[in-house]
Design a protein around this motif. Sequence first.
Motif, PDB file in Angstrom:
ATOM      1  N   LEU A  68       6.042  15.420 -10.124  1.00 34.01           N
ATOM      2  CA  LEU A  68       7.203  15.024  -9.286  1.00 34.01           C
ATOM      3  C   LEU A  68       6.610  15.569  -7.780  1.00 34.01           C
ATOM      4  N   GLU A  69       6.150  16.744  -7.818  1.00 35.38           N
ATOM      5  CA  GLU A  69       5.656  17.354  -6.556  1.00 35.38           C
ATOM      6  C   GLU A  69       4.512  16.456  -6.065  1.00 35.38           C
ATOM      7  N   ASP A  70       3.772  16.129  -6.725  1.00 33.73           N
ATOM      8  CA  ASP A  70       2.604  15.220  -6.219  1.00 33.73           C
ATOM      9  C   ASP A  70       2.939  13.812  -5.858  1.00 33.73           C
ATOM     10  N   HIS A  71       3.994  13.209  -6.211  1.00 36.06           N
ATOM     11  CA  HIS A  71       4.531  12.267  -5.866  1.00 36.06           C
ATOM     12  C   HIS A  71       5.180  11.964  -4.418  1.00 36.06           C
ATOM     13  N   PHE A  72       5.800  13.088  -4.082  1.00 36.59           N
ATOM     14  CA  PHE A  72       6.233  13.335  -2.650  1.00 36.59           C
ATOM     15  C   PHE A  72       5.404  14.122  -1.662  1.00 36.59           C
ATOM     16  N   ASP A  73       3.958  14.228  -1.939  1.00 38.17           N
ATOM     17  CA  ASP A  73       3.207  14.900  -1.113  1.00 38.17           C
ATOM     18  C   ASP A  73       2.267  14.015  -0.932  1.00 38.17           C
ATOM     19  N   ARG A  74       1.384  14.271   0.198  1.00 38.46           N
ATOM     20  CA  ARG A  74       0.119  13.350   0.573  1.00 38.46           C
ATOM     21  C   ARG A  74      -1.005  13.206  -0.235  1.00 38.46           C
ATOM     22  N   ASN A  75      -1.353  12.099  -0.529  1.00 39.42           N
ATOM     23  CA  ASN A  75      -2.703  12.010  -1.087  1.00 39.42           C
ATOM     24  C   ASN A  75      -3.693  11.286  -0.225  1.00 39.42           C
ATOM     25  N   TYR A  76      -4.269  12.188   0.306  1.00 36.99           N
ATOM     26  CA  TYR A  76      -5.448  11.903   1.702  1.00 36.99           C
ATOM     27  C   TYR A  76      -6.439  10.930   0.912  1.00 36.99           C
ATOM     28  N   GLU A  77      -6.902  11.235  -0.504  1.00 35.72           N
ATOM     29  CA  GLU A  77      -8.108  10.417  -1.004  1.00 35.72           C
ATOM     30  C   GLU A  77      -7.428   8.955  -1.158  1.00 35.72           C
ATOM     31  N   LEU A  78      -6.366   8.850  -1.682  1.00 34.58           N
ATOM     32  CA  LEU A  78      -5.983   7.488  -1.838  1.00 34.58           C
ATOM     33  C   LEU A  78      -5.555   6.799  -0.447  1.00 34.58           C
ATOM     34  N   GLU A  79      -5.039   7.448   0.536  1.00 42.92           N
ATOM     35  CA  GLU A  79      -4.815   6.927   1.843  1.00 42.92           C
ATOM     36  C   GLU A  79      -6.092   6.512   2.454  1.00 42.92           C
ATOM     37  N   SER A  80      -6.937   7.380   2.378  1.00 42.42           N
ATOM     38  CA  SER A  80      -8.127   6.846   3.021  1.00 42.42           C
ATOM     39  C   SER A  80      -8.788   5.622   2.303  1.00 42.42           C
ATOM     40  N   ALA A  81      -8.914   5.552   1.008  1.00 39.46           N
ATOM     41  CA  ALA A  81      -9.249   4.400   0.370  1.00 39.46           C
ATOM     42  C   ALA A  81      -8.806   3.229   0.674  1.00 39.46           C
ATOM     43  N   LEU A  82      -7.342   3.222   0.949  1.00 36.86           N
ATOM     44  CA  LEU A  82      -6.749   2.220   1.355  1.00 36.86           C
ATOM     45  C   LEU A  82      -6.890   1.609   2.833  1.00 36.86           C
ATOM     46  N   THR A  83      -6.949   2.520   3.447  1.00 33.74           N
ATOM     47  CA  THR A  83      -7.293   2.518   5.115  1.00 33.74           C
ATOM     48  C   THR A  83      -8.717   1.617   5.299  1.00 33.74           C
ATOM     49  N   LYS A  84      -9.771   2.022   4.451  1.00 35.54           N
ATOM     50  CA  LYS A  84     -11.059   1.492   4.505  1.00 35.54           C
ATOM     51  C   LYS A  84     -11.051   0.126   4.085  1.00 35.54           C
ATOM     52  N   LYS A  85     -10.170  -0.252   3.241  1.00 30.68           N
ATOM     53  CA  LYS A  85      -9.994  -1.444   2.528  1.00 30.68           C
ATOM     54  C   LYS A  85      -9.130  -2.262   3.679  1.00 30.68           C
ATOM     55  N   GLY A  86      -8.457  -1.796   4.377  1.00 26.29           N
ATOM     56  CA  GLY A  86      -7.517  -2.424   5.562  1.00 26.29           C
ATOM     57  C   GLY A  86      -6.373  -2.949   4.907  1.00 26.29           C
ATOM     58  N   ASP A  87      -5.835  -2.201   3.796  1.00 24.89           N
ATOM     59  CA  ASP A  87      -4.492  -2.524   2.752  1.00 24.89           C
ATOM     60  C   ASP A  87      -3.441  -1.905   3.347  1.00 24.89           C
ATOM     61  N   ALA A  88      -3.014  -2.426   4.531  1.00 23.03           N
ATOM     62  CA  ALA A  88      -1.921  -1.915   5.256  1.00 23.03           C
ATOM     63  C   ALA A  88      -0.554  -1.767   4.229  1.00 23.03           C
ATOM     64  N   THR A  89      -0.452  -2.789   3.782  1.00 22.52           N
ATOM     65  CA  THR A  89       1.003  -2.803   2.660  1.00 22.52           C
ATOM     66  C   THR A  89       1.114  -1.849   1.909  1.00 22.52           C
ATOM     67  N   ARG A  90      -0.042  -1.613   0.954  1.00 26.48           N
ATOM     68  CA  ARG A  90      -0.037  -0.607   0.075  1.00 26.48           C
ATOM     69  C   ARG A  90      -0.187   0.920   0.448  1.00 26.48           C
ATOM     70  N   LEU A  91      -0.971   0.997   1.929  1.00 30.62           N
ATOM     71  CA  LEU A  91      -0.950   2.322   2.181  1.00 30.62           C
ATOM     72  C   LEU A  91       0.609   2.742   2.678  1.00 30.62           C
ATOM     73  N   ALA A  92       1.223   1.648   3.396  1.00 33.37           N
ATOM     74  CA  ALA A  92       2.609   2.046   3.814  1.00 33.37           C
ATOM     75  C   ALA A  92       3.660   2.564   2.574  1.00 33.37           C
ATOM     76  N   LYS A  93       3.295   1.860   1.347  1.00 30.72           N
ATOM     77  CA  LYS A  93       3.996   2.322   0.219  1.00 30.72           C
ATOM     78  C   LYS A  93       3.750   3.655  -0.082  1.00 30.72           C
ATOM     79  N   VAL A  94       2.401   3.936  -0.242  1.00 32.63           N
ATOM     80  CA  VAL A  94       2.092   5.367  -0.595  1.00 32.63           C
ATOM     81  C   VAL A  94       2.172   6.270   0.395  1.00 32.63           C
ATOM     82  N   GLN A  95       2.460   6.099   1.663  1.00 31.75           N
ATOM     83  CA  GLN A  95       2.882   6.966   2.681  1.00 31.75           C
ATOM     84  C   GLN A  95       4.740   7.086   2.667  1.00 31.75           C
ATOM     85  N   GLU A  96       5.138   6.138   2.012  1.00 32.60           N
ATOM     86  CA  GLU A  96       6.509   6.221   2.196  1.00 32.60           C
ATOM     87  C   GLU A  96       7.338   7.324   1.590  1.00 32.60           C
ATOM     88  N   SER A  97       6.758   7.644   0.231  1.00 33.93           N
ATOM     89  CA  SER A  97       7.349   8.674  -0.549  1.00 33.93           C
ATOM     90  C   SER A  97       7.240  10.127   0.096  1.00 33.93           C
TER      91      SER A  97
END
Length: 303
Positions: A68-97
């Motif tokens: 539960l805590e992890d879900h509402f925390d930042r996940n920098y590795e995942l965000e970085s991977a999505l940024t490199k892929k240019g996947d702005a839609t999924r990045l926004a979903k990850v950052q939303e929580s």
Amino acid sequence: MTESHPTITKAVIPAAGLGTRFLPATKATPKEMLPVVDKPAIQYVVEEAVAAGLSDVLMVTGRNKRPLEDHFDRNYELESALTKKGDATRLAKVQESSDLATMHYVRQGDPRGLGHAVLCAEPHVGDEPFAVLLGDDLIDPRDPLLQRMVEVQAQQGGSVIALMEVDPAQIHLYGCAAVEPTGDGDVVKVTGLVEKPDPSDAPSNYAIIGRYVLDPAVFGILRRTEPGRGGEIQLTDALQQLVADEKAGGPVHGVVFKGRRYDTGDRSDYLRAIVRLACEREDLGPEFRSWLQRYVTEEMQGS
């Protein structure tokens, strides 16, 4: 002159339950993290609190609830991977929580009931009214129940509980309220409360559903409340004391909810909630409804 009541800013979400009805899925995964379509149930609840203006959220957790805590925390590795892929839609979903609210956590060491879970929030809440949202009840954002409850508490003071009319044969599954009407069509004065009564003894078919706006006086009462039904400290028992003595913490009112509620507390209702929400999604609904119609009319009739 209208009396002024403190503004509510804090929400408490009890999330320490073991989720035994969903075993084995909940052996290692908190039941609050089970997905409702593509979002965990707990995120819907936090979003509801924020939509009602309550961005300070305390989650009362237990053992094995770290996800539960992890879900509402930042996940920098995942965000970085999505940024490199240019996947702005999924990045926004990850950052939303992680951007939803200011999240706090406290552990309920012993599973001693909802009343005890609420009492664990006292150091964070302090001497101000607050909301309690139970994760098994998902309220459709198009039907802003909590916002209405906050409005009623601001007008009336005391505490406000959410009520819904249910089949009288089902009232034994809920806390039940005796009520009398007020000048507002969707607001009632609560005159009595009983936890999971036998249908023949129930004072009404008004069931308490999982939303509360509580006066801080409830903490003092909870500290004195003996274990009740199931050997647990019941929040309903403490609220009944507030009903019986308004001087202890103001009146108790109920908001009668007639909107869309998704019950994820048991397996059948959980599945129905997923189907209903998926059908209403713009991105999933058209294709899913078409498949569902074919499944019901063709495959099920042929089985």
